[in-house]
Write a protein that holds these residues in place. Sequence first.
Motif, PDB file in Angstrom:
ATOM      1  N   GLN A  79       0.837  -1.205   0.000  1.00  0.00           N
ATOM      2  CA  GLN A  79       0.000   0.000   0.000  1.00  0.00           C
ATOM      3  C   GLN A  79       0.869   1.251   0.000  1.00  0.00           C
ATOM      4  O   GLN A  79       0.631   2.202  -0.739  1.00  0.00           O
ATOM      5  CB  GLN A  79      -0.893   0.040   1.240  1.00  0.00           C
ATOM      6  CG  GLN A  79      -2.162  -0.793   1.135  1.00  0.00           C
ATOM      7  CD  GLN A  79      -2.821  -0.958   2.506  1.00  0.00           C
ATOM      8  OE1 GLN A  79      -2.578  -0.179   3.429  1.00  0.00           O
ATOM      9  NE2 GLN A  79      -3.641  -1.990   2.636  1.00  0.00           N
ATOM     10  N   GLN A  80       1.896   1.225   0.865  1.00  0.00           N
ATOM     11  CA  GLN A  80       2.799   2.371   0.960  1.00  0.00           C
ATOM     12  C   GLN A  80       3.493   2.622  -0.378  1.00  0.00           C
ATOM     13  O   GLN A  80       3.572   3.748  -0.850  1.00  0.00           O
ATOM     14  CB  GLN A  80       3.872   2.094   2.025  1.00  0.00           C
ATOM     15  CG  GLN A  80       3.325   1.947   3.417  1.00  0.00           C
ATOM     16  CD  GLN A  80       3.170   3.291   4.091  1.00  0.00           C
ATOM     17  OE1 GLN A  80       4.128   4.042   4.183  1.00  0.00           O
ATOM     18  NE2 GLN A  80       1.969   3.609   4.525  1.00  0.00           N
ATOM     19  N   ASN A  81       3.989   1.533  -0.953  1.00  0.00           N
ATOM     20  CA  ASN A  81       4.715   1.646  -2.216  1.00  0.00           C
ATOM     21  C   ASN A  81       3.784   2.171  -3.323  1.00  0.00           C
ATOM     22  O   ASN A  81       4.159   3.055  -4.100  1.00  0.00           O
ATOM     23  CB  ASN A  81       5.290   0.275  -2.603  1.00  0.00           C
ATOM     24  CG  ASN A  81       6.329   0.384  -3.711  1.00  0.00           C
ATOM     25  OD1 ASN A  81       6.785   1.489  -4.035  1.00  0.00           O
ATOM     26  ND2 ASN A  81       6.692  -0.737  -4.294  1.00  0.00           N
ATOM     27  N   TYR A  82       2.564   1.656  -3.344  1.00  0.00           N
ATOM     28  CA  TYR A  82       1.601   2.104  -4.358  1.00  0.00           C
ATOM     29  C   TYR A  82       1.248   3.578  -4.143  1.00  0.00           C
ATOM     30  O   TYR A  82       1.102   4.340  -5.110  1.00  0.00           O
ATOM     31  CB  TYR A  82       0.339   1.231  -4.300  1.00  0.00           C
ATOM     32  CG  TYR A  82      -0.598   1.469  -5.463  1.00  0.00           C
ATOM     33  CD1 TYR A  82      -0.172   1.256  -6.773  1.00  0.00           C
ATOM     34  CD2 TYR A  82      -1.905   1.915  -5.262  1.00  0.00           C
ATOM     35  CE1 TYR A  82      -1.013   1.473  -7.848  1.00  0.00           C
ATOM     36  CE2 TYR A  82      -2.754   2.139  -6.332  1.00  0.00           C
ATOM     37  CZ  TYR A  82      -2.307   1.922  -7.624  1.00  0.00           C
ATOM     38  OH  TYR A  82      -3.141   2.151  -8.688  1.00  0.00           O
ATOM     39  N   GLY A  83       1.153   3.974  -2.887  1.00  0.00           N
ATOM     40  CA  GLY A  83       0.882   5.382  -2.567  1.00  0.00           C
ATOM     41  C   GLY A  83       1.975   6.280  -3.122  1.00  0.00           C
ATOM     42  O   GLY A  83       1.696   7.346  -3.698  1.00  0.00           O
ATOM     43  N   ARG A  84       3.245   5.835  -3.000  1.00  0.00           N
ATOM     44  CA  ARG A  84       4.355   6.648  -3.529  1.00  0.00           C
ATOM     45  C   ARG A  84       4.259   6.763  -5.052  1.00  0.00           C
ATOM     46  O   ARG A  84       4.466   7.829  -5.617  1.00  0.00           O
ATOM     47  CB  ARG A  84       5.702   6.049  -3.116  1.00  0.00           C
ATOM     48  CG  ARG A  84       6.060   6.298  -1.656  1.00  0.00           C
ATOM     49  CD  ARG A  84       7.522   5.964  -1.365  1.00  0.00           C
ATOM     50  NE  ARG A  84       7.801   4.530  -1.530  1.00  0.00           N
ATOM     51  CZ  ARG A  84       7.628   3.622  -0.560  1.00  0.00           C
ATOM     52  NH1 ARG A  84       7.200   3.988   0.637  1.00  0.00           N
ATOM     53  NH2 ARG A  84       7.895   2.351  -0.774  1.00  0.00           N
ATOM     54  N   LEU A  85       3.933   5.651  -5.685  1.00  0.00           N
ATOM     55  CA  LEU A  85       3.782   5.677  -7.153  1.00  0.00           C
ATOM     56  C   LEU A  85       2.686   6.650  -7.583  1.00  0.00           C
ATOM     57  O   LEU A  85       2.891   7.490  -8.466  1.00  0.00           O
ATOM     58  CB  LEU A  85       3.450   4.264  -7.672  1.00  0.00           C
ATOM     59  CG  LEU A  85       3.007   4.178  -9.153  1.00  0.00           C
ATOM     60  CD1 LEU A  85       4.175   4.491 -10.084  1.00  0.00           C
ATOM     61  CD2 LEU A  85       2.446   2.797  -9.484  1.00  0.00           C
ATOM     62  N   THR A  86       1.526   6.558  -6.950  1.00  0.00           N
ATOM     63  CA  THR A  86       0.418   7.420  -7.377  1.00  0.00           C
ATOM     64  C   THR A  86       0.723   8.883  -7.086  1.00  0.00           C
ATOM     65  O   THR A  86       0.338   9.754  -7.868  1.00  0.00           O
ATOM     66  CB  THR A  86      -0.911   7.031  -6.698  1.00  0.00           C
ATOM     67  OG1 THR A  86      -0.719   7.003  -5.290  1.00  0.00           O
ATOM     68  CG2 THR A  86      -1.410   5.685  -7.183  1.00  0.00           C
TER      69      THR A  86
END
Lengths: 267, 188
Positions: free
Chosen positions: A40-47
Amino acid sequence: MPMSMVHLSDDDLALHYYGEMTASEEHRAAGHLVECHECQQNYGRLTRVLAFVDSAPIGEAPDGFERVAWARLEPALPPRRGGWLSWFVLSPARLAWAALVVVLVIGAFMAGRLTPATTPSAGAPAPASAERVRERILLVDLGDHLDRSQMVLVELVSSENTGSVDISSEQARAQQLLASNRLYRQTAATNGDATVAAVLDELERVLVDVAASPSTVSQEDLDTVRRRIESKGLLFRVRVVSSEVRERQKAAIQERTGQRTLDTTKS
Amino acid sequence: MPHTDAAAVALARDGDSEAFRSLVERHSCAVYRLAHRMTGNPHDAEDVVQETFLRAYRQLGRFESRANFGTWLHRIAVNCSIDLIRSRRHQESGADAADLEYFEAAAEDRVDPSPERLMLSTEVQERVGAAMASLSDMERAAFVLRHFEGQSIEEISRALGLKANAAKHSVFRAVRKMRLALEPFVES
Ligand SMILES: [Zn+2]
């Protein structure tokens, strides 16, 4: 954590973001994202990064660009379409006649009849050889021919998949292009330009197919033509030859300009 | 001056240069933006704008009047951009994959950008512009088509003449590089 703990890679997350996953991959990714804090954290950084990209006005034209664009464009526009020239050049029945005119012009050039016999002015360019003149005329026309052919191929390859397809517009153009294509192919072969001749030969086969087919074709027929275009990499090869032709054109112009400079220094 | 694109196209087709001028003035900035994003520099963008309108002018007779002129022009502009990228591609070294490592190392050395501070919009533009400039030609083209133009990887591979897998990896590398360059500025 209960789920299978294979984390989603950065590339998986990019695929997920752009909706490029298959249904089963998507199912796994969505399930994992619900459970896994780290992803989730990693996806948040991407978005956040991609939202940041969207927030920046990238590549905007400078103020007043539309006027600059027109000022550059206007002098480069070819003569009015619908005028005698386009009627003359585009009509296949007159192509042989056009070729004859070119030959006559070159003949006259060789005989020196077109070069002004009286008072050669100081800045006048040196008369180019007949070879050069012919090459320049051919390059300009061949460049346009390849552009037009490309457009037909692109339209055929990218037309929508919906039952039967109306290709009457592509067909009419293929018919027009066919006559000139023959002329260029023969010239290329005579000049020993094997690469160009081969591409034009393959192009001609597709043009013949398209010109000879009915104006409304079934999806399968269209797919056959498409496969033919795609399997031979025809579009790409036409593009390569086309940009080569443009390069040669540029070189010919530079050569001419260089010649003129030389001439002025002499006088 | 004609009010709609369709009316302008009809007049331009009959040789009305003022009508063609109105089409150029309406659409040149959008074509420029696309071309600038695709090619990564303003000079190439100008060349693409010129070539796009020249091709459009030559092909006006073939434009289907029920189609949208902007969409049609856009497709020509994408093709012109790709032609230009291709024509200079042989000059580019085949270092697409290798340079990601250099890029990662460089990102680690960077000084702290102090993300807390509010960024000016010109600064945002500069950061994103620099990140885009760090992409290879193919990566940039693939990223622009995927991210800004909303094309699928399959469509991109066809447009760029790449195998689907190669197109996918161009997008991946582009996204990774964009993240490396920009994450420091968006940490929450
Ligand atoms: Zn995870």
